[in-house]
Design a protein around this motif. Structure first.
Motif, PDB file in Angstrom:
ATOM      1  N   ARG A 198       0.850  -1.204   0.000  1.00  0.00           N
ATOM      2  CA  ARG A 198       0.000   0.000   0.000  1.00  0.00           C
ATOM      3  C   ARG A 198       0.881   1.249   0.000  1.00  0.00           C
ATOM      4  NH1 ARG A 198      -3.202   0.949   5.354  1.00  0.00           N
ATOM      5  NH2 ARG A 198      -4.114  -1.057   4.826  1.00  0.00           N
ATOM      6  N   GLU A 199       0.454   2.255  -0.729  1.00  0.00           N
ATOM      7  CA  GLU A 199       1.147   3.539  -0.693  1.00  0.00           C
ATOM      8  C   GLU A 199       0.904   4.173   0.674  1.00  0.00           C
ATOM      9  OE1 GLU A 199       1.275   7.822  -3.014  1.00  0.00           O
ATOM     10  OE2 GLU A 199       0.271   6.125  -3.972  1.00  0.00           O
ATOM     11  N   TYR A 244      -4.418  10.736   8.315  1.00  0.00           N
ATOM     12  CA  TYR A 244      -2.975  10.623   8.518  1.00  0.00           C
ATOM     13  C   TYR A 244      -2.341  11.975   8.806  1.00  0.00           C
ATOM     14  CZ  TYR A 244      -3.115   5.927   6.480  1.00  0.00           C
ATOM     15  OH  TYR A 244      -3.371   4.610   6.234  1.00  0.00           O
ATOM     16  N   THR A 272      -2.476   6.535   2.528  1.00  0.00           N
ATOM     17  CA  THR A 272      -3.550   6.582   1.536  1.00  0.00           C
ATOM     18  C   THR A 272      -4.813   5.806   1.894  1.00  0.00           C
ATOM     19  OG1 THR A 272      -2.648   4.680   0.325  1.00  0.00           O
ATOM     20  CG2 THR A 272      -1.906   6.880  -0.376  1.00  0.00           C
ATOM     21  N   GLN A 275       1.382  11.524   4.878  1.00  0.00           N
ATOM     22  CA  GLN A 275       0.736  11.730   3.584  1.00  0.00           C
ATOM     23  C   GLN A 275       1.746  12.128   2.518  1.00  0.00           C
ATOM     24  OE1 GLN A 275      -2.662  14.394   3.721  1.00  0.00           O
ATOM     25  NE2 GLN A 275      -3.218  13.615   5.739  1.00  0.00           N
ATOM     26  N   LYS A 329      -8.279   5.144   2.779  1.00  0.00           N
ATOM     27  CA  LYS A 329      -9.450   6.017   2.857  1.00  0.00           C
ATOM     28  C   LYS A 329     -10.102   5.906   4.239  1.00  0.00           C
ATOM     29  CE  LYS A 329     -10.746   5.870  -2.052  1.00  0.00           C
ATOM     30  NZ  LYS A 329      -9.626   6.439  -2.567  1.00  0.00           N
TER      31      LYS A 329
END
Length: 106
Positions: free
Chosen positions: A41-42, A51, A45, A56, A47
């Motif tokens: 996962r980036e 953060y 990010t 971010q 949802k």
């Protein structure tokens, strides 16, 4: 990793992570984001989770190596992170925890 390392990782997750994070597929967030599918996962990010700006803007994808380095000292790895966890100094413990988290990543 052998089963013993994964079992140790599960214990470490319970001890260090479960107070602030869930790991269930479609699980909710707690104080920290849900860690299901964290590897790959980036950063910053997921949802529905607020953060820190630092996370971010960090711009990386969570890999096993990056996650291990982050878990050594989250505040040194990402200055400005909201995570107050001091870190896990023992590499074996970090490896076991990352192996456990990998079970919950696609």
């Amino acid at each position: 990793m052998e089963e013993g390392g994964i079992k140790a990782g599960a214990s470490l997750f319970k001890k260090y992570c479960s107070q602030c994070h869930t790991i269930a597929k479609n699980g909710g967030n707690k104080i920290g984001p849900n860690l299901y599918n964290i590897i790959g996962r980036e950063s910053g990010t997921l949802k529905g989770y607020a953060y820190s700006v630092a996370l971010q803007k960090s711009g990386f994808v969570w890999t096993e190596d990056i996650l291990s380095e982050y878990l050594l000292s989250p505040r040194k790895f990402i200055p400005g992170t909201k995570m107050v966890f001091a870190g896990i100094k023992q590499k074996t413990d970090r490896d076991n925890l990352v192996s456990f988290l990998k079970l919950y990543s696609a």
